[in-house]
Enzyme design. Structure first.
Site, short mmCIF file in Angstrom:
data_model
loop_
_atom_site.label_atom_id
_atom_site.label_comp_id
_atom_site.label_asym_id
_atom_site.label_seq_id
_atom_site.Cartn_x
_atom_site.Cartn_y
_atom_site.Cartn_z
N CYS A 113 0.80 -1.23 0.00
CA CYS A 113 0.00 0.00 0.00
C CYS A 113 0.83 1.28 0.00
CB CYS A 113 -0.94 0.00 1.20
SG CYS A 113 -1.92 -1.50 1.35
N HIS A 242 -2.94 7.01 1.93
CA HIS A 242 -3.37 5.76 1.31
C HIS A 242 -4.86 5.58 1.57
CE1 HIS A 242 -4.08 1.70 0.29
NE2 HIS A 242 -4.10 1.25 1.52
N ASN A 272 -10.14 0.36 -1.83
CA ASN A 272 -8.72 0.28 -1.53
C ASN A 272 -8.02 -0.31 -2.76
OD1 ASN A 272 -6.13 -0.49 -0.71
ND2 ASN A 272 -6.80 -1.17 1.30
#
Length: 316
Positions: A113, A242, A272
């Protein structure tokens, strides 16, 4: 030694949109359950004929066009991804081939990530050292390929996409560098809190552990990123974290203290997307004109490996 600067951005998402209502027909969940826990409403999911390098190449082509550059002008390609299935050719080599590049250095970076902010720092260092003059930095992931679509705790989170930045050498001439110093690190003892393991690979995480770590440990680290850039959080025009979960993004942004900043919330529409989330969210903010050119923007990635990396950049 020179500095470097992001001069253009681009993003790309597959056409297929998966809504919360669609997911409710697949697993035991509901729109209310998903939005109340993670804040996500929709996500884009690529098909089997849309490989990661294709998503990455689309985003890269858009960034190059925005910069007014040709693919042949690029001498370094970095792709941050954790969803490359093959060991070789690398994702960066495949993107370079798709774009018809001539002889760039190519490298994949897998920090899950926080991959994009790690890759951006790596490009900055290469340009500062004179090892490259123009870099293409891409975050691209197809999380839909590795998620368990029968697990309601994880399948509601994920989406596919890519974001790209064109980075060029910039002497800075005594002013604030276009890409500020990186602050990066990890918590190896908690590295298995986010996992992509097995054959075929599957995503899993210890959601509560990640939530506690992110909301308690990351805000002071993000404030140190601002210090390294010679700024205060109040100076920031935007914060792009993020895009993991709205319940993480909002408290972390608040605790950083960036009271005057636009906070990216692309997770609501995109889910995500791992390494793609920061460049994609930033590209959309810039495309909509929500951040003035030259304004300071905090980029801060975190997640898999319990790794983190952040820097303050000047908005292109």
């Amino acid at each position: 030694m020179t500095g470097s600067r992001v001069v253009a951005l681009g993003h790309y998402q597959p056409a297929k949109v998966l809504t919360n209502q669609d997911l409710a027909a697949m697993v035991d969940t509901s729109d209310e359950w998903i939005t109340s826990r993670v804040g996500i409403r929709t996500r884009h999911i690529g098909g089997p004929d849309e490989p990661v390098d294709e998503l990455a190449a689309h985003a890269a082509a858009k960034a190059l066009a925005s910069a007014g550059l040709q693919a042949s002008d690029i001498d370094l390609v970095l792709v941050a991804t954790s969803t490359a299935i093959d060991r070789s050719p690398s994702m960066s080599a495949r993107v370079a081939a798709r774009l018809g590049m001539e002889a760039p250095a190519v490298m994949d970076i897998n920090v899950v990530c926080s991959g994009f902010t790690h890759a951006l720092a790596t490009a900055d260092h290469a340009l500062r050292a004179g090892a490259a003059t123009r870099a293409l930095v891409i975050g691209a992931d197809k999380m839909g390929d590795i998620v368990d679509w029968t697990d309601r705790s994880s399948c509601v989170l994920m989406g596919d996409g890519a974001g790209a930045a064109v980075v060029v050498a910039d002497p800075a001439e005594g002013g604030r560098p276009g890409i500020g110093p990186v602050l990066w690190g990890s918590v190896p003892g908690m590295g298995d809190a986010v996992r992509i393991e097995g054959t075929p690979p599957r995503f899993a995480q210890e959601g509560q552990s990640v939530y506690r770590w992110a909301t308690t440990q990351l805000p002071p680290i993000a404030r140190k990123v601002c210090e390294k850039a010679g700024l205060t959080p109040e100076d920031l025009a935007a914060v792009v974290l993020h895009q993991a979960n709205l319940r993480i993004i909002e408290p972390v942004a608040r605790k950083i203290g960036a009271v005057n900043a636009v906070v990216a919330r692309d997770v609501i529409d995109s889910g995500n997307t791992s390494a793609a989330s920061i460049p994609m969210a930033l590209s959309k903010l810039v495309e909509r004109g929500e951040i003035p050119s030259g304004a300071p923007v905090l980029l801060f990635g975190f997640g898999g490996n319990l790794s983190y990396a952040g820097q303050v950049i000047s908005c292109p």
